[in-house]
Write an enzyme that holds these catalytic residues in place. Structure first.
Site, PDB file in Angstrom:
ATOM      1  CG  HIS A 137      -0.585   0.328   2.466  1.00 56.30           C
ATOM      2  ND1 HIS A 137      -0.239  -0.802   3.430  1.00 56.30           N
ATOM      3  CD2 HIS A 137      -0.114   1.496   3.095  1.00 56.30           C
ATOM      4  CE1 HIS A 137       0.265  -0.133   4.533  1.00 56.30           C
ATOM      5  NE2 HIS A 137       0.245   1.177   4.567  1.00 56.30           N
ATOM      6  CD  GLU A 153      17.771   9.984   8.732  1.00 57.69           C
ATOM      7  OE1 GLU A 153      18.563  10.098   9.592  1.00 57.69           O
ATOM      8  OE2 GLU A 153      17.250  10.989   7.859  1.00 57.69           O
ATOM      9  CD  GLU A 194      22.151  11.223   8.234  1.00 56.21           C
ATOM     10  OE1 GLU A 194      23.320  11.344   7.780  1.00 56.21           O
ATOM     11  OE2 GLU A 194      21.778  11.696   9.265  1.00 56.21           O
ATOM     12  CG  ASP A 247      -0.052  -4.015   2.739  1.00 53.95           C
ATOM     13  OD1 ASP A 247       0.447  -3.453   1.761  1.00 53.95           O
ATOM     14  OD2 ASP A 247      -0.444  -3.454   3.666  1.00 53.95           O
ATOM     15  N   GLY A 264       2.818   6.040   9.153  1.00 56.29           N
ATOM     16  CA  GLY A 264       4.083   6.200   8.999  1.00 56.29           C
ATOM     17  C   GLY A 264       5.060   5.171   9.048  1.00 56.29           C
ATOM     18  CB  SER A 290       2.830   1.649   6.021  1.00 55.50           C
ATOM     19  OG  SER A 290       1.679   1.523   6.549  1.00 55.50           O
ATOM     20  N   GLY A 291       5.003  -0.722   6.305  1.00 55.47           N
ATOM     21  CA  GLY A 291       6.470  -1.123   5.388  1.00 55.47           C
ATOM     22  C   GLY A 291       7.673  -1.630   6.437  1.00 55.47           C
TER      23      GLY A 291
HETATM   24  C1  NAG Z   1      29.607   6.014   0.597  1.00 59.21           C
HETATM   25  O1  NAG Z   1      30.215   6.147  -0.827  1.00 59.21           O
HETATM   26  C2  NAG Z   1      29.199   6.386  -1.772  1.00 59.21           C
HETATM   27  C3  NAG Z   1      29.990   6.612  -3.018  1.00 59.21           C
HETATM   28  O2  NAG Z   1      31.032   7.814  -2.822  1.00 59.21           O
HETATM   29  C4  NAG Z   1      28.232   7.646  -1.829  1.00 59.21           C
HETATM   30  O3  NAG Z   1      27.397   7.795  -2.629  1.00 59.21           O
HETATM   31  C5  NAG Z   1      27.550   7.255  -0.369  1.00 59.21           C
HETATM   32  O4  NAG Z   1      26.688   8.295   0.082  1.00 59.21           O
HETATM   33  C6  NAG Z   1      28.449   6.909   0.784  1.00 59.21           C
HETATM   34  N1  NAG Z   1      27.633   6.685   1.896  1.00 59.21           N
HETATM   35  C7  NAG Z   1      27.630   7.222   3.141  1.00 59.21           C
HETATM   36  C8  NAG Z   1      26.687   6.546   4.074  1.00 59.21           C
HETATM   37  O5  NAG Z   1      28.203   8.159   3.454  1.00 59.21           O
END
Ligand code: NAG
Length: 281
Positions: free
Chosen positions: A85, A102, A112, A134, A230, A232-233
């Site tokens: 969904h 995150e 992130e 689902d 929020g 969900s999944g």
């Molecule tokens: C890890 O490296 C890749 C390629 O440079 C980049 O796109 C990505 O955002 C990096 N991941 C993190 C968690 O910083």
């Protein structure tokens, strides 16, 4: 007739598996002291990277741009599992992106990564009126680097097909950035709530006049403890033999954590479909 609510945020103006789990699956990155009955609704902040497979699924709306709509789980370096969904509005991958690593969605914390989605596959038997089957799979635009700069991101294990009441009594954690109460607001920091799995018979009888609970559903939680808009999944995280398995993908409830249990899509029912789809796409 009570109205059921699927747990996505709409924003804007308002058996046997063919392939195995990833070798790294289900291992936490941060070791955590689970010293209390921590309580999504009734929850507390998760620790950073405590559930390293947790994904914030964002949708690109014409009105507000990218916003958190649903949860999802990393199941391999290129695939994420969410609720069917959550992708009903569009099956175009360009409308979605996944935030991995995150924790606090309101600020950058250095872990992130935003990864685009190139394919959206809903379960072929997704039934929106009965809210059954689902589940949906999202293919990422690039592999997550589990052994490189993204080693703090991990896949969760998925259980194989098993008897429905096999894990009744297991303590699990429902997690998400969803509303912390009915008609509340989404949470900035990932929330976790410890929940018990409900027996299939008691869940069926609770939902008797609302919908039919089938073997493709798993129920959990109690008054004041459960999932909401929020979430969900997102995963239902259950530790078995030292690894975390996601036993469910958050699906629906009646309001949030009221007198009805929270309901997720039972992942064990879908493991064969999931691994087959992943291997063919
Ligand atoms: C890890 O490296 C890749 C390629 O440079 C980049 O796109 C990505 O955002 C990096 N991941 C993190 C968690 O910083």
């Amino acid at each position: 007739m009570r109205e059921m609510f699927v747990f996505l945020v709409i924003c804007g103006v308002f058996g046997t598996s063919l392939a195995a789990n990833h070798a790294l699956c289900g291992q936490q990155v941060t070791k955590v002291n689970d010293d209390s009955s921590h309580y999504v609704v009734g929850g507390v902040n998760a620790n950073p990277q405590e559930f390293p497979w947790q994904v914030s699924l964002e949708y690109n709306s014409a009105e507000v741009g990218w916003y958190h709509t649903c949860g999802a789980s990393v199941i391999s370096d290129e695939w994420v599992l969410t609720a069917a969904h959550c992708v009903d509005r569009s099956l175009d991958g360009a409308m979605y992106r996944c935030v991995v690593g995150e924790h606090d969605r309101t600020k950058p914390e250095g872990k992130e990564a935003i990864i685009n989605v190139i394919k959206v596959i809903q379960h072929p038997s997704w039934d929106t009126s009965k809210i059954v089957n689902d589940v949906a799979l999202l293919k990422l635009s690039r592999p997550i680097s589990f052994s490189g700069n993204e080693s703090h991101v991990r896949p969760v294990c998925l259980p194989d097909q098993q008897a429905v009441d096999n894990i009744v009594g297991t303590k699990c954690w429902a997690t998400g950035w969803g509303h912390t109460q009915w008609q509340g607001q989404v949470a900035p920091i990932l929330q976790k709530v410890q929940v018990d799995i409900t027996t299939q018979s008691s869940c069926k009888s609770k939902y008797l006049f609302v919908t039919s609970i089938t073997e493709a559903h798993i129920c959990f939680g109690e008054q004041g403890k459960g999932t909401c808009q929020g979430d969900s999944g997102g995963p239902l995280n259950c530790q078995v033999g030292g690894k975390y398995y996601s036993y469910g993908a958050t699906s629906f409830g009646v309001q949030c954590a009221g007198s009805y249990p929270s309901v997720s899509a039972r992942t064990s029912t879908f493991s064969a479909w999931i691994w087959q789809t992943v291997s063919q796409n």
